[in-house]
Scaffold this active site. Structure first.
Site, PDB file in Angstrom:
ATOM      1  N   ASP A  57      14.213   4.898  50.694  1.00  0.00           N
ATOM      2  CA  ASP A  57      13.741   6.151  51.566  1.00  0.00           C
ATOM      3  C   ASP A  57      13.669   7.142  50.721  1.00  0.00           C
ATOM      4  OD1 ASP A  57      12.551   7.782  53.397  1.00  0.00           O
ATOM      5  OD2 ASP A  57      14.013   7.367  54.898  1.00  0.00           O
ATOM      6  N   LEU A  58      12.741   7.950  50.234  1.00  0.00           N
ATOM      7  CA  LEU A  58      12.561   9.181  49.400  1.00  0.00           C
ATOM      8  C   LEU A  58      13.026  10.116  50.304  1.00  0.00           C
ATOM      9  CD1 LEU A  58       9.554   8.117  47.268  1.00  0.00           C
ATOM     10  CD2 LEU A  58      11.883   8.154  46.613  1.00  0.00           C
ATOM     11  N   ASP A  64       6.547   7.007  51.570  1.00  0.00           N
ATOM     12  CA  ASP A  64       7.941   7.379  51.022  1.00  0.00           C
ATOM     13  C   ASP A  64       8.823   6.228  51.223  1.00  0.00           C
ATOM     14  OD1 ASP A  64       7.969   7.669  53.546  1.00  0.00           O
ATOM     15  OD2 ASP A  64       9.033   9.502  53.754  1.00  0.00           O
ATOM     16  N   GLU A  65       8.334   4.896  51.788  1.00  0.00           N
ATOM     17  CA  GLU A  65       9.554   3.961  51.915  1.00  0.00           C
ATOM     18  C   GLU A  65       9.002   2.654  51.246  1.00  0.00           C
ATOM     19  OE1 GLU A  65      11.079   3.556  55.867  1.00  0.00           O
ATOM     20  OE2 GLU A  65       9.710   5.552  56.364  1.00  0.00           O
ATOM     21  N   TYR A  67       7.317  14.841  50.496  1.00  0.00           N
ATOM     22  CA  TYR A  67       6.122  15.813  50.133  1.00  0.00           C
ATOM     23  C   TYR A  67       6.777  17.294  49.589  1.00  0.00           C
ATOM     24  CZ  TYR A  67       2.693  13.449  53.277  1.00  0.00           C
ATOM     25  OH  TYR A  67       1.933  12.790  53.757  1.00  0.00           O
ATOM     26  N   ARG A  83      16.066  23.463  55.637  1.00  0.00           N
ATOM     27  CA  ARG A  83      16.674  22.654  56.845  1.00  0.00           C
ATOM     28  C   ARG A  83      17.932  23.585  56.932  1.00  0.00           C
ATOM     29  NH1 ARG A  83      15.126  16.372  55.875  1.00  0.00           N
ATOM     30  NH2 ARG A  83      13.028  16.718  55.165  1.00  0.00           N
TER      31      ARG A  83
END
Length: 499
Positions: free
Chosen positions: A11-12, A103-104, A16, A48
């Site tokens: 999982d990246l 992305d996975e 984006y 974040r």
């Protein structure tokens, strides 16, 4: 067997945002988000830390972080291209790679693990350390073959992640477990850029950590709603719910599947994704309430889709339109779709420039739209989506088929008319006295002049739904009587070639 598998879920991290930082390195170490419409679809970890979250409204994100930089992410092309590079890279390690969104990826590394286990046993090495974390800090028992396989899987997962950084500049998390369900659930335990192994004794603790039943992959929104009406809100509730009652409510297949998931059981194989099975694009908005707006948005969606299909090289045979009407109570899931086959003459034009197919496709999609919406009444849409599916490779001409069906000959002297003659390859002619006679005739002359179709037969053909001779093709191009005698699929192919 499924029981001995080792699956990695990759999982990246903030995918984006990572792609944008690769495209523009000046964004690194600055708080920024990727904007689509009025929403931050994702943001980097600098943002974040300052309170910005995924799917936050731009206004709220700016209040949390006034210095937030925004990058327009409405064009998905760079993300899509990088996503395929990731899958391709993982495929160099192992052929069993299954994409899950941009992305996975799932990777079944069972075979690689077995090879390394054999090497380990042959070397006589007794020391083995895990790469990354172990869920719940559970102790590893090297006497347990399942533990050893998963530890070796953690080494391979680390190699995946190191290759992603070295060759693509991307970081990501990984989960290592005995099936797809558990590897996906455990991969996000430590973020970002970390990995976690789930040993078989800890699966219940992992599932218990989910606060809602919908967080179990494979249990969607509508099923969750029905489960909640039954009082099922978490995994323990689902495990304890009587199977017979659940089957009565949801059907046998769904009930048995989701109860297996609640016990961490998932036998589904990692299926290599290969080329995409469909191409789709969608646009969401606050309000779309006129046919003119709908048509304009459909044209915009088609423009990007036709470019992607052209690059892919295959031809779609089905098109689908999806709409979402405004609903104050069901904001995200109130979707409706209609689809239809793409006319054969349009299929042949794909890849030859979007201008050839854009206008007729818009007309088709607008007809689908009018089947869902009474346009004479007020309407309020918040989403439109166009999808092309049923993708097929370009047809290749085969000797004995189309290459032998039609041939234009010079007209007989003084006739003033051109004839089309039907060729029959010998392998296409059935056996029997009549067939033998035809074969002799074909072998002698190489051609067979078709006889005129009777008025009665013409009427039968029309009733059967076979199209009349296309008015847009000149009689000088194709003899009408010959055309009507051909099989329907051949008629369509001729029309496609001539248009």
């Amino acid at each position: 067997s499924a029981a001995g598998r080792v699956i990695v879920h990759v999982d990246l991290d903030c995918f984006y945002a990572q792609v944008e930082m690769i495209r523009n390195p000046e964004l690194r170490d600055k708080p920024f988000g990727v904007q689509q419409k009025n929403i931050v679809v994702t943001c980097n970890y600098e943002a974040r830390k300052l309170g910005v979250k995924k799917l936050m409204f731009i206004k709220d994100a700016k209040e949390k972080c006034p210095q937030l930089m925004l990058v327009n992410g409405e064009d998905l092309t760079p993300y899509r291209e990088m996503s395929y590079k990731v899958t391709e890279l993982l495929g160099e390690f192992c052929p069993l790679v299954e994409r899950l969104g941009f992305d996975e990826n799932f990777v079944d590394i069972t075979e690689i693990v077995e090879k390394r286990l054999n090497q380990l046993q042959q070397s006589g090495c007794s020391r083995l350390c895990v790469s990354g974390h172990v869920y719940n800090n559970q102790a590893i028992n090297l006497q347990d073959a399942r533990h050893v396989r998963l530890v070796l899987g953690s080494h391979i997962a680390e190699e995946f992640r190191e290759a992603l950084v070295a060759r693509l500049g991307l970081t990501g998390c990984a989960g290592v477990a005995s099936n797809k369900l558990l590897s996906k659930l455990v991969s996000g335990t430590f973020k970002p850029n970390q990995q976690t192994v789930l040993l078989p004794e800890s699966w219940q603790d992992l599932l218990d950590s989910l606060d809602r039943i919908q967080k179990v992959p494979g249990i969607g929104y509508k099923t969750t709603q029905r489960l909640e009406t039954l009082g099922v809100r978490n995994v323990r509730d689902l495990q304890a719910f009587p199977s017979a009652a659940l089957e009565k409510e949801l059907g046998v297949s769904v009930a048995q599947r989701i109860q297996k998931l609640s016990y961490g059981e998932d036998d589904s194989p990692v299926t290599p994704s290969g080329p995409p099975q469909s191409f789709s694009d969608e646009d969401s908005f606050k309000k779309c309430s006129s046919e003119a707006e709908v048509k304009e948005k459909i044209e915009e969606l088609l423009s990007s889709l036709l470019d992607r299909i052209s690059k892919d090289g295959r031809q779609p045979h089905t098109v689908r339109l999806t709409i979402r009407q405004f609903s104050p109570t069901d904001k995200w899931f109130n979707r409706e779709s209609r689809q239809c086959p793409i006319p054969p003459h349009l299929i042949q034009k794909f890849g030859k420039g979007s201008s050839n197919v854009l206008s007729p496709l818009v007309d088709i999609l607008m007809k689908l739209f009018r089947k869902m919406i009474a346009v004479e009444l007020p309407f309020h849409l918040t989403l439109l989506s166009v999808c092309f599916s049923n993708l097929k490779d370009l047809p290749s001409a085969k000797k004995g088929s189309m290459g032998f069906y039609l041939k234009q000959m010079s007209p007989p002297a003084g006739s003033g008319k051109r004839f089309y003659l039907l060729f029959l390859a010998q392998e296409d002619v059935s056996q029997g006295e009549e067939s033998a006679s035809r074969n002799q005739n074909c072998n002698r002359t190489g051609i067979r002049k078709t006889r005129k179709i009777s008025e009665e037969k013409k009427s039968t053909v029309r009733k059967a739904g076979i199209p009349d001779f296309p008015f847009h093709l000149s009689p000088d191009d194709i003899d009408q009587d010959v055309f009507r005698e051909l099989p329907e699929d051949i008629q369509k192919e001729i029309i496609s070639e001539k248009t």
